[in-house]
Scaffold this motif. Structure first.
Motif, short mmCIF file in Angstrom:
data_model
loop_
_atom_site.label_atom_id
_atom_site.label_comp_id
_atom_site.label_asym_id
_atom_site.label_seq_id
_atom_site.Cartn_x
_atom_site.Cartn_y
_atom_site.Cartn_z
N LYS A 63 -5.46 -3.46 -6.74
CA LYS A 63 -6.66 -3.88 -6.00
C LYS A 63 -7.49 -2.70 -5.52
O LYS A 63 -8.70 -2.83 -5.29
CB LYS A 63 -6.24 -4.74 -4.80
CG LYS A 63 -5.44 -5.98 -5.22
CD LYS A 63 -4.99 -6.79 -4.01
CE LYS A 63 -4.18 -8.01 -4.44
NZ LYS A 63 -3.74 -8.82 -3.28
N TYR A 64 -6.85 -1.55 -5.35
CA TYR A 64 -7.55 -0.36 -4.86
C TYR A 64 -6.78 0.87 -5.31
O TYR A 64 -5.54 0.88 -5.27
CB TYR A 64 -7.65 -0.39 -3.33
CG TYR A 64 -8.37 0.80 -2.73
CD1 TYR A 64 -9.75 0.78 -2.57
CD2 TYR A 64 -7.67 1.94 -2.32
CE1 TYR A 64 -10.42 1.88 -2.00
CE2 TYR A 64 -8.34 3.03 -1.77
CZ TYR A 64 -9.71 2.99 -1.61
OH TYR A 64 -10.36 4.07 -1.07
N THR A 113 -4.40 6.77 -2.41
CA THR A 113 -4.06 5.48 -1.83
C THR A 113 -4.18 4.42 -2.92
O THR A 113 -5.22 4.33 -3.59
CB THR A 113 -5.00 5.13 -0.67
OG1 THR A 113 -4.93 6.16 0.32
CG2 THR A 113 -4.59 3.81 -0.02
N HIS A 172 -7.63 5.23 -5.14
CA HIS A 172 -8.64 6.27 -4.90
C HIS A 172 -8.00 7.52 -4.30
O HIS A 172 -7.07 7.43 -3.50
CB HIS A 172 -9.73 5.75 -3.94
CG HIS A 172 -11.01 6.52 -4.02
ND1 HIS A 172 -11.28 7.60 -3.20
CD2 HIS A 172 -12.08 6.38 -4.83
CE1 HIS A 172 -12.49 8.08 -3.50
NE2 HIS A 172 -13.00 7.35 -4.48
N ILE A 191 -7.70 -0.18 -11.69
CA ILE A 191 -8.03 -1.35 -10.85
C ILE A 191 -8.17 -2.59 -11.72
O ILE A 191 -8.82 -2.56 -12.77
CB ILE A 191 -9.30 -1.09 -10.04
CG1 ILE A 191 -9.08 0.10 -9.08
CG2 ILE A 191 -9.72 -2.32 -9.25
CD1 ILE A 191 -10.31 0.53 -8.32
N ASN A 236 -10.50 10.67 -9.76
CA ASN A 236 -10.98 9.35 -9.35
C ASN A 236 -11.56 8.57 -10.52
O ASN A 236 -11.50 7.33 -10.54
CB ASN A 236 -12.01 9.48 -8.23
CG ASN A 236 -11.36 9.51 -6.86
OD1 ASN A 236 -10.34 8.85 -6.64
ND2 ASN A 236 -11.92 10.29 -5.96
N THR A 274 0.85 -1.20 0.00
CA THR A 274 0.00 0.00 0.00
C THR A 274 0.88 1.24 0.00
O THR A 274 1.74 1.39 0.87
CB THR A 274 -0.92 0.03 1.23
OG1 THR A 274 -1.77 -1.13 1.22
CG2 THR A 274 -1.78 1.29 1.24
#
Length: 308
Positions: A190-191, A230, A193, A168, A161, A128
């Protein structure tokens, strides 16, 4: 007869004064400082291959880490010698000595015996990263200039965004990254935003005397108002996160539209407009691993070259 123990080391660092993670001749790097500290403590030559650290993810020049992980294979006799006059276990003795020897811009969190099958790099499930931006209309805090990027424009977060959502899934990020020799730019995100950190008070309002005393001025928390990107992925190719951030910022300032970003995702080709933005806003925040009984299987699976 002694054996070799694999240690897991959790730590963080302020990357501002480092030329990245990887050890380089005549340059100050995180790996170089860490291995020099270990050489001193374990009484080994600085170039001894037994000191070589394997890291979860190499960070570039100027990039920070709140939570980085590496592993080290070391003779148990060398660890036992760290105890000296301390009444503690050998691994704890090593941790205490490392804490004293490491420079102040490296923070040691934990040293532990790694479970069987653990590999700091290949066993990791995901990493992350967070990139922090101070844009127009947000109070600039000069104390945070070392890990926040200043942008003079007001950013369109919805458009950013919309672009970030396209990343993704499993994609070839060749427009935003450079492959290692023999590697690929295919990664699974996976993420991803962008979020505005709410302006939150440091001291909550209440009936006590302290909160009454600050009623006329609400002290904000340090990150209040910042815009943060993130992103979580199984792994990241070189310059991938900073290049994605740079492209999102071009969309957010209106210099490019979402259709341009979509085209960059559709055609994985490097060109000047999708280069990396400055490093100081980027921090490796977390590295996640599977349960102990799945560490070896994960390491074996991730060694395979990714394909779409």
């Amino acid at each position: 007869m002694g054996g070799v123990i694999r240690l897991r080391i959790d730590f963080g660092y302020d990357g501002g004064a480092f030329y990245g993670w990887a050890k380089q001749p005549a340059l100050r790097t995180v790996q170089g400082e860490f291995e020099a500290a270990l050489a001193k403590i374990l009484r080994l030559p600085a170039d001894d291959p037994r000191l070589r650290l394997t890291v979860a993810g190499r960070t570039d020049t100027g990039v920070h880490a709140l939570h980085q992980v590496c592993h080290l294979d070391v003779d148990d006799a060398a660890i036992a010698a760290c105890v000296g006059h301390m009444d503690v276990e050998p691994v704890e003795a090593l941790r205490r000595r490392l804490t004293r020897v490491l420079p102040s811009d490296i923070a040691l969190h934990r040293v532990s015996v790694a479970p069987e099958g653990f590999d700091a790099r290949f066993s990791a499930l995901e990493r992350t990263y967070v990139y922090r931006v101070c844009d127009a209309g947000t109070l600039r805090d000069p104390r945070m200039r070392g890990f926040v990027l200043r942008v003079d424009d007001a950013l369109d977060v919805d458009a950013m965004n919309e672009a970030a959502a396209m990343t993704i899934g499993l994609h070839d990020f060749g427009s935003f990254a450079t492959p290692n020799p023999g590697g690929t730019t295919i990664r699974e995100v996976k993420y991803a935003h962008w979020d505005r950190v709410p302006v939150r008070p440091l001291v909550a309002a209440g009936p006590d005397a302290v909160s009454d005393a600050v009623a006329h001025y609400v002290t904000p928390t340090a990150e209040s108002g910042l815009l943060c990107f993130t992103i979580v992925a199984d792994a990241f190719a070189r310059n991938m996160v900073r290049s994605l951030v740079g492209a999102c910022l071009r969309v957010g300032t209106g210099r490019r539209d979402v259709a341009w970003f979509r085209g960059k995702m559709a055609e994985p080709k490097r060109e000047g407009e999708s280069g990396p933005c400055p490093p100081q806003g980027l921090t490796l925040e977390h590295v996640a691993y599977p349960p102990d009984d799945r560490l070896a299987a994960r390491a074996e699976a991730i060694r395979a070259v990714r394909t779409l």
